[in-house]
Design a protein around this motif. Structure first.
Motif, PDB file in Angstrom:
ATOM      1  N   PRO A  58      28.173  19.570  77.813  1.00  0.00           N
ATOM      2  CA  PRO A  58      28.771  20.122  76.586  1.00  0.00           C
ATOM      3  C   PRO A  58      28.249  21.520  76.256  1.00  0.00           C
ATOM      4  O   PRO A  58      28.953  22.298  75.613  1.00  0.00           O
ATOM      5  CB  PRO A  58      28.379  19.097  75.515  1.00  0.00           C
ATOM      6  N   TYR A  59      27.025  21.839  76.716  1.00  0.00           N
ATOM      7  CA  TYR A  59      26.491  23.169  76.412  1.00  0.00           C
ATOM      8  C   TYR A  59      27.306  24.272  77.076  1.00  0.00           C
ATOM      9  O   TYR A  59      27.287  25.426  76.620  1.00  0.00           O
ATOM     10  CB  TYR A  59      25.032  23.257  76.863  1.00  0.00           C
ATOM     11  N   ALA A  60      28.008  23.939  78.165  1.00  0.00           N
ATOM     12  CA  ALA A  60      28.820  24.951  78.842  1.00  0.00           C
ATOM     13  C   ALA A  60      30.003  25.398  78.001  1.00  0.00           C
ATOM     14  O   ALA A  60      30.590  26.462  78.255  1.00  0.00           O
ATOM     15  CB  ALA A  60      29.320  24.399  80.184  1.00  0.00           C
ATOM     16  N   LEU A  61      30.387  24.621  76.988  1.00  0.00           N
ATOM     17  CA  LEU A  61      31.527  24.966  76.146  1.00  0.00           C
ATOM     18  C   LEU A  61      31.120  25.655  74.837  1.00  0.00           C
ATOM     19  O   LEU A  61      31.995  26.102  74.082  1.00  0.00           O
ATOM     20  CB  LEU A  61      32.338  23.706  75.832  1.00  0.00           C
ATOM     21  N   LEU A  62      29.829  25.718  74.576  1.00  0.00           N
ATOM     22  CA  LEU A  62      29.396  26.349  73.326  1.00  0.00           C
ATOM     23  C   LEU A  62      29.600  27.865  73.318  1.00  0.00           C
ATOM     24  O   LEU A  62      29.913  28.429  72.256  1.00  0.00           O
ATOM     25  CB  LEU A  62      27.916  26.020  73.064  1.00  0.00           C
ATOM     26  N   PRO A  63      29.428  28.588  74.440  1.00  0.00           N
ATOM     27  CA  PRO A  63      29.647  30.058  74.374  1.00  0.00           C
ATOM     28  C   PRO A  63      31.044  30.457  73.932  1.00  0.00           C
ATOM     29  O   PRO A  63      31.241  31.602  73.488  1.00  0.00           O
ATOM     30  CB  PRO A  63      29.372  30.508  75.819  1.00  0.00           C
ATOM     31  N   TRP A  64      32.026  29.532  74.052  1.00  0.00           N
ATOM     32  CA  TRP A  64      33.386  29.895  73.628  1.00  0.00           C
ATOM     33  C   TRP A  64      33.483  30.094  72.118  1.00  0.00           C
ATOM     34  O   TRP A  64      34.473  30.650  71.617  1.00  0.00           O
ATOM     35  CB  TRP A  64      34.382  28.822  74.056  1.00  0.00           C
ATOM     36  N   LEU A  65      32.449  29.679  71.399  1.00  0.00           N
ATOM     37  CA  LEU A  65      32.440  29.938  69.957  1.00  0.00           C
ATOM     38  C   LEU A  65      32.362  31.432  69.647  1.00  0.00           C
ATOM     39  O   LEU A  65      32.616  31.856  68.519  1.00  0.00           O
ATOM     40  CB  LEU A  65      31.247  29.220  69.309  1.00  0.00           C
ATOM     41  N   LEU A  66      32.025  32.226  70.670  1.00  0.00           N
ATOM     42  CA  LEU A  66      31.986  33.683  70.460  1.00  0.00           C
ATOM     43  C   LEU A  66      33.366  34.243  70.143  1.00  0.00           C
ATOM     44  O   LEU A  66      33.487  35.375  69.646  1.00  0.00           O
ATOM     45  CB  LEU A  66      31.422  34.376  71.705  1.00  0.00           C
ATOM     46  N   LEU A  67      34.427  33.449  70.427  1.00  0.00           N
ATOM     47  CA  LEU A  67      35.761  33.893  70.024  1.00  0.00           C
ATOM     48  C   LEU A  67      35.875  34.054  68.516  1.00  0.00           C
ATOM     49  O   LEU A  67      36.757  34.772  68.024  1.00  0.00           O
ATOM     50  CB  LEU A  67      36.819  32.901  70.524  1.00  0.00           C
ATOM     51  N   GLY A  68      34.997  33.384  67.793  1.00  0.00           N
ATOM     52  CA  GLY A  68      35.036  33.488  66.329  1.00  0.00           C
ATOM     53  C   GLY A  68      34.240  34.642  65.774  1.00  0.00           C
ATOM     54  O   GLY A  68      34.117  34.772  64.540  1.00  0.00           O
ATOM     55  N   LEU A  69      33.702  35.515  66.637  1.00  0.00           N
ATOM     56  CA  LEU A  69      32.930  36.646  66.137  1.00  0.00           C
ATOM     57  C   LEU A  69      33.793  37.621  65.341  1.00  0.00           C
ATOM     58  O   LEU A  69      33.315  38.277  64.404  1.00  0.00           O
ATOM     59  CB  LEU A  69      32.267  37.383  67.318  1.00  0.00           C
ATOM     60  N   GLY A  70      35.071  37.739  65.711  1.00  0.00           N
ATOM     61  CA  GLY A  70      35.948  38.633  64.948  1.00  0.00           C
ATOM     62  C   GLY A  70      36.104  38.158  63.526  1.00  0.00           C
ATOM     63  O   GLY A  70      36.037  38.965  62.571  1.00  0.00           O
ATOM     64  N   ALA A  71      36.286  36.847  63.345  1.00  0.00           N
ATOM     65  CA  ALA A  71      36.396  36.296  62.001  1.00  0.00           C
ATOM     66  C   ALA A  71      35.085  36.457  61.250  1.00  0.00           C
ATOM     67  O   ALA A  71      35.074  36.799  60.050  1.00  0.00           O
ATOM     68  CB  ALA A  71      36.789  34.821  62.082  1.00  0.00           C
ATOM     69  N   PHE A  72      33.964  36.247  61.934  1.00  0.00           N
ATOM     70  CA  PHE A  72      32.659  36.408  61.284  1.00  0.00           C
ATOM     71  C   PHE A  72      32.431  37.873  60.878  1.00  0.00           C
ATOM     72  O   PHE A  72      31.877  38.154  59.813  1.00  0.00           O
ATOM     73  CB  PHE A  72      31.556  35.937  62.238  1.00  0.00           C
ATOM     74  N   SER A  73      32.887  38.798  61.746  1.00  0.00           N
ATOM     75  CA  SER A  73      32.728  40.223  61.416  1.00  0.00           C
ATOM     76  C   SER A  73      33.550  40.581  60.182  1.00  0.00           C
ATOM     77  O   SER A  73      33.071  41.310  59.289  1.00  0.00           O
ATOM     78  CB  SER A  73      33.170  41.073  62.608  1.00  0.00           C
ATOM     79  N   ASN A  74      34.781  40.089  60.111  1.00  0.00           N
ATOM     80  CA  ASN A  74      35.597  40.344  58.915  1.00  0.00           C
ATOM     81  C   ASN A  74      34.934  39.787  57.672  1.00  0.00           C
ATOM     82  O   ASN A  74      34.944  40.413  56.593  1.00  0.00           O
ATOM     83  CB  ASN A  74      36.980  39.731  59.080  1.00  0.00           C
ATOM     84  N   LEU A  75      34.367  38.597  57.814  1.00  0.00           N
ATOM     85  CA  LEU A  75      33.715  37.967  56.670  1.00  0.00           C
ATOM     86  C   LEU A  75      32.465  38.743  56.265  1.00  0.00           C
ATOM     87  O   LEU A  75      32.194  38.952  55.073  1.00  0.00           O
ATOM     88  CB  LEU A  75      33.363  36.523  57.027  1.00  0.00           C
ATOM     89  N   PHE A  76      31.700  39.205  57.223  1.00  0.00           N
ATOM     90  CA  PHE A  76      30.445  39.910  56.946  1.00  0.00           C
ATOM     91  C   PHE A  76      30.701  41.288  56.336  1.00  0.00           C
ATOM     92  O   PHE A  76      29.937  41.764  55.496  1.00  0.00           O
ATOM     93  CB  PHE A  76      29.643  40.042  58.247  1.00  0.00           C
ATOM     94  N   GLN A  77      31.796  41.942  56.780  1.00  0.00           N
ATOM     95  CA  GLN A  77      32.104  43.283  56.276  1.00  0.00           C
ATOM     96  C   GLN A  77      32.917  43.257  54.995  1.00  0.00           C
ATOM     97  O   GLN A  77      33.332  44.307  54.509  1.00  0.00           O
ATOM     98  CB  GLN A  77      32.868  44.065  57.354  1.00  0.00           C
ATOM     99  N   GLY A  78      33.171  42.084  54.465  1.00  0.00           N
ATOM    100  CA  GLY A  78      33.886  41.972  53.202  1.00  0.00           C
ATOM    101  C   GLY A  78      35.362  42.224  53.310  1.00  0.00           C
ATOM    102  O   GLY A  78      36.004  42.585  52.307  1.00  0.00           O
TER     103      GLY A  78
END
Length: 431
Positions: free
Chosen positions: A52-72
């Protein structure tokens, strides 16, 4: 016989014990041999199914959403933040459960997947843009849990909905069909890789089980050969030794002749044991009949041999030779017979060998088929695997009768036949 003992011990002392999990073998004292340890480590080093750990790096696809959230750049950031946290938590939980069959097929996994779908739709519809990339992540989670028709229907519906949401929002940098295609392909590839990996692991387990079964069958073959060889040979040696002891006081030349026979039997036994250990021993009916005459004569039993019928295949001769050997061993050990007859006859398709002695049989009881001792049980399994049969029991006029039937062109000596598959069940009658 010392070289024979060393030859047998060289093959028997390792006496490996199979491990039901890894298939690794250990010696009798529990220590693992160097060769087996290297083989086990090489087997364990081969790539298996991804964890299952091999599938965790795909969470990096959500970095764009996190960046939008962090930058307001996201309205209602607290709702977006909670949604992002909930989605990641559900993704990790579903992915880890998907790698264990019992948990994957439980209702809890489907409920978590459904909640994850609700969160994904809410975030994608509410925010659009980079948040639409949660659809491929949801599809990837579906690929770890769903199988077969459920997977195909789920991915098709999810890809279609993802494309429609992307069209409705219209604020994503990628084309809507790219979102739909990426959603479908993420789940499909994940499910294909996991299914293929699970199949590979099952094949490896099956191969280890086949190897373990082959070892057990080879042990069974060797134990039968060793029993038949040593049982008969030692019986002949004992009988000839007794004859030499009786003849020595009054006829030294006859006693020396018996001693010479003992030496010849011992040398022949040494050769047969070596051949049996290496698995290349082939018997001969004519040779066994000649040996039977010598052994029975030394035991004070008159041998009578009558042979007719078509020539036999080498494998059929080998099987009937084993029957003669075992029958003679039983006559010498148990019967106290005065005569023993060997009748070989048959048709163009089948051959029959009948061994009859006039020893301690029970004439009052009707003859009944049955297989008694260890040697006769092993012969029954050998003949049954080659399309033949073996019966043994008291004769109608006393004594004991052993009857073996085989196809003339029998081609399967069945050294490794499994007792559970034998079509002739063992009975308690016999010697």
């Amino acid at each position: 016989m010392a070289p024979a003992v060393r030859c047998v011990r060289r093959h028997l002392v390792p006496s490996v014990r199979e491990d039901g999990v890894t298939g690794a073998s250990t010696t009798r004292n529990g220590s693992e041999s160097r060769r087996e340890r290297h083989r086990r480590l090489r087997e364990e080093g081969r790539p298996g199914p991804p964890g299952p750990y091999a599938l965790l790096p795909w969470l990096l696809l959500g970095l764009g959403a996190f960046s939008n959230l962090f930058q307001g750049e996201t309205s209602n950031p607290w709702i977006g933040g909670l949604g992002l946290l909930l989605f990641n938590s559900l993704y990790i939980s579903v992915v880890f459960r998907g790698f264990y069959k019992k948990k994957r097929e439980s209702p809890v996994s489907y409920c978590l997947l459904a909640v994850m779908g609700v969160v994904t739709f809410g975030l994608a519809i509410g925010y659009g843009g980079s948040w639409l990339l949660f659809f491929p992540l949801l599809s990837l989670a579906c690929g770890t849990v769903l199988r077969h028709r459920q997977l195909v229907l789920g991915l098709l519906c999810l890809a279609a909905v993802a494309g429609l949401v992307a069209v409705w929002r219209g604020d994503n940098s990628a084309d809507p069909w790219t979102i739909g295609y990426g959603t479908f392909i993420s789940g499909a590839v994940t499910a294909a890789i996991l299914t293929l990996s699970e199949t590979v692991m099952e094949l490896r387990a099956a191969r280890q089980e086949l190897a373990r079964t082959a070892v057990e069958k080879e042990r069974l073959r060797f134990s039968r050969d060793l029993h038949d060889l040593l049982g008969h040979t030692l019986s002949v040696i004992v009988v000839k030794s007794e004859a030499a002891r009786r003849l020595a006081p009054r006829d030294m030349d006859a006693a020396l002749l018996q001693v010479a026979d003992i030496e010849s039997v011992g040398r022949q036994a040494l050769t047969e044991i070596r051949e049996a250990v290496t698995g290349y021993r082939e018997g001969s009916l004519a040779t066994e009949l000649d040996r039977a005459r010598s052994a029975l004569t030394a035991a004070g039993t008159e041998p009578v041999v009558r042979r007719s019928g078509p020539p036999l295949a080498p494998q059929a001769e080998a099987l009937l030779g084993w029957v003669v050997r075992e029958a003679v061993t039983n006559v010498v050990r148990h019967s106290d017979a005065t005569t023993c007859s060997f009748v070989v006859d048959g048709t163009a398709e089948r051959v029959r060998l009948t061994v009859t002695d006039d020893g301690r049989g029970q004439a009052a009881e009707p003859p009944a088929p049955g297989i008694g001792g260890t040697g006769l049980k092993g012969l029954t399994e050998r003949l049954a695997a080659a399309g033949g049969s073996l019966t043994a029991g008291p004769g109608p006029d006393g004594g004991f009768v052993v009857t073996a039937e085989l196809p003339v062109d029998a081609t399967d000596v069945a050294d490794g036949v499994d007792t559970a598959d034998s079509s002739v069940p063992p009975r308690t009658l016999g010697r």
